[in-house]
Design an enzyme around this catalytic site. Structure first.
Site, PDB file in Angstrom:
ATOM      1  CD  GLU A 171      -3.673   9.347   3.353  1.00  0.00           C
ATOM      2  OE1 GLU A 171      -3.315   9.212   4.534  1.00  0.00           O
ATOM      3  OE2 GLU A 171      -4.332   8.490   2.726  1.00  0.00           O
ATOM      4  CG  HIS A 189       3.135   5.332   6.175  1.00  0.00           C
ATOM      5  ND1 HIS A 189       2.850   5.223   7.513  1.00  0.00           N
ATOM      6  CD2 HIS A 189       2.065   5.956   5.621  1.00  0.00           C
ATOM      7  CE1 HIS A 189       1.658   5.736   7.748  1.00  0.00           C
ATOM      8  NE2 HIS A 189       1.154   6.191   6.612  1.00  0.00           N
ATOM      9  CG  HIS A 208      -0.463   8.280   2.318  1.00  0.00           C
ATOM     10  ND1 HIS A 208      -1.284   7.173   2.297  1.00  0.00           N
ATOM     11  CD2 HIS A 208      -0.057   8.418   3.611  1.00  0.00           C
ATOM     12  CE1 HIS A 208      -1.373   6.660   3.520  1.00  0.00           C
ATOM     13  NE2 HIS A 208      -0.645   7.403   4.350  1.00  0.00           N
ATOM     14  CB  THR A 221      -5.600   7.726   6.120  1.00  0.00           C
ATOM     15  OG1 THR A 221      -4.292   7.196   5.869  1.00  0.00           O
ATOM     16  CG2 THR A 221      -5.520   8.970   6.986  1.00  0.00           C
ATOM     17  CB  THR A 222      -4.916   2.376   5.317  1.00  0.00           C
ATOM     18  OG1 THR A 222      -4.261   2.042   6.537  1.00  0.00           O
ATOM     19  CG2 THR A 222      -4.054   3.332   4.504  1.00  0.00           C
ATOM     20  CG  HIS A 278      -1.685  -1.227   1.443  1.00  0.00           C
ATOM     21  ND1 HIS A 278      -2.657  -1.644   0.568  1.00  0.00           N
ATOM     22  CD2 HIS A 278      -1.609  -2.187   2.399  1.00  0.00           C
ATOM     23  CE1 HIS A 278      -3.157  -2.801   0.983  1.00  0.00           C
ATOM     24  NE2 HIS A 278      -2.535  -3.153   2.083  1.00  0.00           N
ATOM     25  CG  HIS A 312       0.841   9.882   7.424  1.00  0.00           C
ATOM     26  ND1 HIS A 312      -0.157   9.216   6.746  1.00  0.00           N
ATOM     27  CD2 HIS A 312       0.553  11.214   7.323  1.00  0.00           C
ATOM     28  CE1 HIS A 312      -1.010  10.102   6.253  1.00  0.00           C
ATOM     29  NE2 HIS A 312      -0.606  11.321   6.579  1.00  0.00           N
TER      30      HIS A 312
HETATM   31  N1  E5Z Z   1      -2.000   6.424   7.202  1.00  0.00           N
HETATM   32  S1  E5Z Z   1      -2.021   6.382   8.790  1.00  0.00           S
HETATM   33  O1  E5Z Z   1      -0.894   7.101   9.311  1.00  0.00           O
HETATM   34  O2  E5Z Z   1      -3.311   6.837   9.240  1.00  0.00           O
HETATM   35  C1  E5Z Z   1      -1.850   4.731   9.311  1.00  0.00           C
HETATM   36  C2  E5Z Z   1      -0.986   4.447  10.340  1.00  0.00           C
HETATM   37  C3  E5Z Z   1      -0.863   3.129  10.776  1.00  0.00           C
HETATM   38  C4  E5Z Z   1      -1.616   2.139  10.187  1.00  0.00           C
HETATM   39  C5  E5Z Z   1      -2.484   2.440   9.157  1.00  0.00           C
HETATM   40  C6  E5Z Z   1      -2.602   3.758   8.710  1.00  0.00           C
HETATM   41  C7  E5Z Z   1      -1.502   0.738  10.702  1.00  0.00           C
HETATM   42  N2  E5Z Z   1      -2.212  -0.212  10.074  1.00  0.00           N
HETATM   43  C8  E5Z Z   1      -2.215  -1.576  10.563  1.00  0.00           C
HETATM   44  C9  E5Z Z   1      -3.278  -1.707  11.593  1.00  0.00           C
HETATM   45  C10 E5Z Z   1      -3.115  -2.960  12.345  1.00  0.00           C
HETATM   46  O3  E5Z Z   1      -0.809   0.483  11.644  1.00  0.00           O
HETATM   47  O4  E5Z Z   1      -2.028  -3.242  12.810  1.00  0.00           O
HETATM   48  N3  E5Z Z   1      -4.229  -3.742  12.501  1.00  0.00           N
HETATM   49  C11 E5Z Z   1      -4.172  -4.933  13.000  1.00  0.00           C
HETATM   50  C12 E5Z Z   1      -5.379  -5.558  13.543  1.00  0.00           C
HETATM   51  C13 E5Z Z   1      -5.435  -5.356  15.008  1.00  0.00           C
HETATM   52  C14 E5Z Z   1      -6.222  -4.856  16.972  1.00  0.00           C
HETATM   53  C15 E5Z Z   1      -4.472  -5.584  15.943  1.00  0.00           C
HETATM   54  N4  E5Z Z   1      -6.528  -4.918  15.680  1.00  0.00           N
HETATM   55  N5  E5Z Z   1      -5.013  -5.249  17.123  1.00  0.00           N
HETATM   56 ZN    ZN Z   2      -0.468   7.277   6.304  1.00  0.00          ZN
END
Ligand code: E5Z
Ligand code: ZN
Length: 260
Positions: free
Chosen positions: A106, A94, A96, A198-199, A64, A119
């Site tokens: 974004e 990371h 975008h 945002t994802t 992504h 970010h």
């Molecule tokens: N673009 S952002 O900065 O808003 C951003 C920052 C971090 C993430 C995504 C977007 C991110 N995504 C993975 C989420 C994750 O870290 O680790 N989900 C795992 C499932 C989960 C509870 C684990 N649920 N614990």
């Molecule tokens: Zn981001």
């Protein structure tokens, strides 16, 4: 849409709510920041960023974006102050970006888009680890930094030089001794609001800290971002571009600024 999400016509931001209903929730990100509607808050503290270059570990194409990951087993690299209480630890940063320099950020400022947005993702150490923090209302603090076209950015170049080794999804290589502070503008004036990832899974867990001042990136450096692929080896090559979510409804939220 099953569980795979992306930025294409059939799996992009317009489809995310089918698998992640919080996409229509009350505190989604990004937003359009309208400076004249932000409220100056004199009680906001300076943001304190303390980054140890030895905590940089690796760089990954996650399909992504690409992210630089940090050791987060102690408080060597932290964010304090600004709108948040307590200590937040750096997990990763990371970007975008767009298919062309006219778009890619974004957040937007009064409707204006930037070619790229950085970010820096931090988690609240009141929780035991990132996985526990990621879905809590005060779990994350993300610092957003706009990139604008200008001179080549020498600090960014060290990161971009690693991209040849991680062109396709799932590839990873080491990135050691990198200080993310060198990617920030000198002035740390910011806007802040309560938002989300945002994802997908779009958790409403992020205190956003969006810096007012942009850093520079050259057109050739932007072209390097676009050499990455969304696709894995063995799949049809698909350039990683336009990996941003557009601004979401404010739904009555207040945006505060650290400056007049
Ligand atoms: N673009 S952002 O900065 O808003 C951003 C920052 C971090 C993430 C995504 C977007 C991110 N995504 C993975 C989420 C994750 O870290 O680790 N989900 C795992 C499932 C989960 C509870 C684990 N649920 N614990
Ligand atoms: Zn981001």
């Amino acid at each position: 849409m099953a569980h795979a999400w992306g930025y294409g016509e059939h799996d992009g931001p317009a489809h995310w709510s089918e698998s992640f209903p919080v996409a229509n929730g009350p505190r989604q990100s990004p937003i359009d920041i309208i400076p004249s509607q932000a409220q100056f808050d004199p009680t906001l503290k300076q943001i304190k960023l303390k980054y140890d270059p030895t905590t940089a570990k690796s760089i990954l194409n996650n399909g992504h974006s690409f992210q630089v990951d940090f050791a987060d087993d102690d408080n060597r690299s932290t964010l304090l102050g600004g709108p948040v209480t307590g200590t937040y630890r750096l997990k990763q940063f990371h970007f975008h970006w767009g298919a062309a320099d006219e778009r890619g950020s974004e957040h937007t400022v009064g409707g204006t888009k930037f070619p790229c947005e950085l970010h820096l993702v931090h988690w609240n150490t009141k929780y035991p680890n990132f996985g526990e923090a990621v879905n809590k209302p005060d779990g994350l603090a993300v610092v957003g930094v706009f990139l604008k076209i200008g001179g080549a950015n020498p600090s960014l170049q060290k990161v971009l030089d690693a991209l040849d080794a991680i062109r396709s999804k799932g590839k990873q290589t080491t990135l050691s001794n990198f200080d993310p502070k060198t990617l920030l503008p000198h002035n740390h004036h910011f806007w802040t609001y309560e938002g989300s990832l945002t994802t997908p899974p779009l958790y409403e867990s992020v205190t956003w800290i969006v810096l007012r001042d942009a850093i520079s990136v050259s057109p050739a450096q932007m072209a390097k971002f676009r050499t990455l692929l969304f696709s894995a080896d063995g799949e049809s090559p698909c350039c990683m571009v336009d990996n941003y979510r557009p601004p979401q409804p404010l739904k009555g939220r207040k945006v505060r600024s650290s400056f007049k």
